[in-house]
Design an enzyme around this catalytic site. Structure first.
Site, PDB file in Angstrom:
ATOM      1  N   TYR A  51       0.854  -1.195   0.000  1.00 53.41           N
ATOM      2  CA  TYR A  51       0.000   0.000   0.000  1.00 53.41           C
ATOM      3  C   TYR A  51       0.885   1.239   0.000  1.00 53.41           C
ATOM      4  O   TYR A  51       1.799   1.339   0.811  1.00 53.41           O
ATOM      5  CB  TYR A  51      -0.910   0.037   1.243  1.00 53.41           C
ATOM      6  CG  TYR A  51      -2.360  -0.135   0.872  1.00 53.41           C
ATOM      7  CD1 TYR A  51      -2.951   0.689  -0.073  1.00 53.41           C
ATOM      8  CD2 TYR A  51      -3.132  -1.147   1.446  1.00 53.41           C
ATOM      9  CE1 TYR A  51      -4.270   0.520  -0.440  1.00 53.41           C
ATOM     10  CE2 TYR A  51      -4.457  -1.320   1.085  1.00 53.41           C
ATOM     11  CZ  TYR A  51      -5.027  -0.480   0.133  1.00 53.41           C
ATOM     12  OH  TYR A  51      -6.327  -0.643  -0.233  1.00 53.41           O
ATOM     13  N   GLU A  53      -0.466   4.778  -0.677  1.00 52.41           N
ATOM     14  CA  GLU A  53      -1.256   5.998  -0.943  1.00 52.41           C
ATOM     15  C   GLU A  53      -0.390   7.229  -0.740  1.00 52.41           C
ATOM     16  O   GLU A  53       0.382   7.311   0.222  1.00 52.41           O
ATOM     17  CB  GLU A  53      -2.463   6.052   0.001  1.00 52.41           C
ATOM     18  CG  GLU A  53      -3.587   5.146  -0.477  1.00 52.41           C
ATOM     19  CD  GLU A  53      -4.608   4.882   0.589  1.00 52.41           C
ATOM     20  OE1 GLU A  53      -4.195   4.538   1.721  1.00 52.41           O
ATOM     21  OE2 GLU A  53      -5.805   5.017   0.309  1.00 52.41           O
ATOM     22  N   ASP A 197      -6.099  13.508 -25.475  1.00 57.23           N
ATOM     23  CA  ASP A 197      -6.145  12.103 -25.064  1.00 57.23           C
ATOM     24  C   ASP A 197      -5.420  11.331 -26.159  1.00 57.23           C
ATOM     25  O   ASP A 197      -5.968  11.079 -27.232  1.00 57.23           O
ATOM     26  CB  ASP A 197      -7.605  11.650 -24.934  1.00 57.23           C
ATOM     27  CG  ASP A 197      -7.720  10.175 -24.574  1.00 57.23           C
ATOM     28  OD1 ASP A 197      -6.706   9.456 -24.682  1.00 57.23           O
ATOM     29  OD2 ASP A 197      -8.829   9.741 -24.207  1.00 57.23           O
ATOM     30  N   THR A 223      -3.447   5.926 -22.129  1.00 58.67           N
ATOM     31  CA  THR A 223      -3.268   4.597 -21.570  1.00 58.67           C
ATOM     32  C   THR A 223      -1.866   4.151 -21.944  1.00 58.67           C
ATOM     33  O   THR A 223      -1.217   4.749 -22.805  1.00 58.67           O
ATOM     34  CB  THR A 223      -4.306   3.601 -22.132  1.00 58.67           C
ATOM     35  OG1 THR A 223      -4.318   3.700 -23.550  1.00 58.67           O
ATOM     36  CG2 THR A 223      -5.687   3.887 -21.581  1.00 58.67           C
ATOM     37  N   LYS A 226      -1.613   0.478 -25.363  1.00 55.58           N
ATOM     38  CA  LYS A 226      -1.975   0.407 -26.787  1.00 55.58           C
ATOM     39  C   LYS A 226      -0.684   0.471 -27.614  1.00 55.58           C
ATOM     40  O   LYS A 226       0.161  -0.392 -27.463  1.00 55.58           O
ATOM     41  CB  LYS A 226      -2.976   1.514 -27.110  1.00 55.58           C
ATOM     42  CG  LYS A 226      -4.289   1.361 -26.293  1.00 55.58           C
ATOM     43  CD  LYS A 226      -5.355   2.335 -26.724  1.00 55.58           C
ATOM     44  CE  LYS A 226      -6.671   2.091 -26.014  1.00 55.58           C
ATOM     45  NZ  LYS A 226      -6.806   2.846 -24.764  1.00 55.58           N
ATOM     46  N   ARG A 232      -1.505  -2.707 -18.932  1.00 62.76           N
ATOM     47  CA  ARG A 232      -2.809  -2.049 -18.887  1.00 62.76           C
ATOM     48  C   ARG A 232      -2.790  -0.990 -17.780  1.00 62.76           C
ATOM     49  O   ARG A 232      -2.533  -1.321 -16.612  1.00 62.76           O
ATOM     50  CB  ARG A 232      -3.837  -3.120 -18.573  1.00 62.76           C
ATOM     51  CG  ARG A 232      -5.235  -2.841 -18.941  1.00 62.76           C
ATOM     52  CD  ARG A 232      -5.965  -4.147 -19.198  1.00 62.76           C
ATOM     53  NE  ARG A 232      -5.609  -4.614 -20.518  1.00 62.76           N
ATOM     54  CZ  ARG A 232      -6.150  -4.151 -21.653  1.00 62.76           C
ATOM     55  NH1 ARG A 232      -7.086  -3.247 -21.613  1.00 62.76           N
ATOM     56  NH2 ARG A 232      -5.746  -4.605 -22.819  1.00 62.76           N
TER      57      ARG A 232
END
Ligand code: DSN
Length: 429
Positions: A51, A53, A197, A223, A226, A232
């Site tokens: 974790y 954060e 984008d 992203t 691609k 991903r």
């Protein structure tokens, strides 16, 4: 036997089947790619246990010194790759990246101008069934009916009339490049942020085979899986200064970071961030420029071949990694074309074409891309043959001998370009 196949043969078997599907088919979904074993190793690492954060140097949990190192490497490589001022590595996916970007620049109800989904935009660019269409006042622009190209004079007219807070350039199914300089001039004229984008064409930008949005945009989302050929996930890039609201206490980079955490997300996916860092290192290698260029050469060879064999293309060609076929003249709908090609081992996806007379779930078009085949080493002569195979399949949906012939050619081509050679979970029968 692997740990996985020993403990969970059902899952290892399903994974093995999927690896074989990827090996034995022609992956031509324009938004998919095939990552390296190095990227996969980072993804499958114990970094998933942590974790973290917060951001490097400012975490809410202890034990983050190595995670900080990983995230800093990813940030610095991404900034170097694109010449960016600021990069946030934590968006889990493209939708989250776009949502955070909107909230960094706009308030609910504000006007955002973006490309119509039916003309090649994206769900998060303002579809009424998506958060973007529900929370923001979306002003769409599209392509011209005769050319299928974006008319920048029309974009300017809409912007002057509507005065959006954000103008978004980007697409998922537009086979041409975008005029970022003109978008920026329009944004300046109306006092809007310019957001790009670049999810679909990020790898082409990284490989210097596409106009560079970093020269013009305030915020750029992408992203990573691609054309960029990473895991991903997603990234938000931005300028540091807030050009539109320089008086605000938080600059643009801080607004982006805040919009991801704590506003939208909790703990980042550290194993994915490590895999992003690996992918950026791969993209920084000079060979990535050849890869990006070959994606386009391959797409253009595919486009020529399809058109020479009686398949209509939106805008009659391509400047990027994809073509958009309009199947109307073949007598098939996009969904039928997709299913038929799937049956011979060629994977594509049904897609709306501009001014489509059919419905989104059963549109007239088929989107076909070359990033994954280019990763496997396919060149333009082979894409010419693939175009013929696709056209023969679409023109002969009931001719089993022809379909069988295409299946055999797919098999020969995939064997000539092995994928994940030798990798097996050795799942028991
Ligand atoms: N689903 C992606 C695509 O196929 O273009 C966009 O998010």
């Amino acid at each position: 036997m692997s740990h996985l196949s020993e403990f969970d043969p059902e899952i290892s078997n399903a994974i093995e089947n999927e690896i074989n599907r990827q090996r034995n088919g022609l992956e031509m979904i324009a938004s998919e790619n095939l990552v390296s074993r190095a990227v996969l190793e980072a993804l499958g690492s114990p970094l998933t246990n942590k974790y973290s954060e917060g951001y490097p140097g400012k975490r809410y949990y202890s034990g983050n010194e190595f995670i900080d190192n990983v995230e800093n490497l990813a940030i610095n490589r991404a900034k170097e790759l694109f010449g960016a001022e600021h990069a946030n590595m934590q968006p889990h996916a493209g939708s989250q990246a776009n949502m955070a970007a909107y909230f960094a620049m706009a308030e609910p109800g504000d006007k955002i101008m973006a490309m119509n989904l039916a003309h090649g935009g994206h769900l998060t660019h303002g579809s009424p069934v998506n958060f973007s269409g529900k929370l923001f006042n979306i002003v769409p622009y599209g392509v011209q009916q005769d050319t299928h190209l974006i008319d920048m004079n029309e974009v300017r007219d809409i912007a002057l009339r509507e005065k959006p807070v954000v103008i978004l350039a980007g697409h998922t199914a537009y086979p041409r490049t975008l005029d970022f300089e003109k978008f920026r001039q329009i944004a300046d004229e109306v006092g809007a942020y310019l957001m790009v984008d670049m999810a679909h064409f990020a790898g082409l930008v990284a490989g210097k085979a596409h106009p560079d949005p970093f020269l013009w945009a305030d915020v750029i989302t992408t992203t990573t899986h691609k054309t960029l050929r990473g895991p991903r996930g997603a990234v938000i890039f931005s300028k540091i200064e807030d050009r539109i609201h320089p008086e605000d206490k938080k600059n643009l980079a801080k607004k982006i970071d805040f919009a991801i955490f704590p506003f939208m997300q909790g703990g980042p996916l550290d194993h994915v961030i490590a895999a992003k860092a690996v992918a950026f290192k791969e993209a920084l290698h000079p060979s990535f420029e050849q890869y990006a260029e070959q994606i386009i050469v391959n797409a253009q060879a595919l486009a020529e071949s399809l058109m020479n064999n009686g398949v209509d293309l939106v805008s009659r060609g391509t400047d990027n990694h994809l073509v958009l076929a309009d199947l109307t003249k073949t007598g098939l709908a996009g969904k039928q074309g997709e299913t038929l090609l799937d049956s011979v081992g060629i994977y594509t996806n049904k897609n709306m074409v501009p001014f489509d007379q059919r419905k989104p779930m059963d549109p007239s078009g088929l989107r076909i891309g070359t990033p994954a085949l280019t990763t496997r080493g396919f060149t333009e002569d082979e894409l010419k043959q693939v175009g013929e195979m696709i056209a023969h399949t679409l023109h002969n949906p009931n001719q089993n001998d022809i379909l069988e012939g295409v299946r055999k050619k797919v098999e020969a081509m995939t064997q000539a370009h092995p994928l994940y050679d030798g990798w097996s979970y050795e799942t028991p029968e």
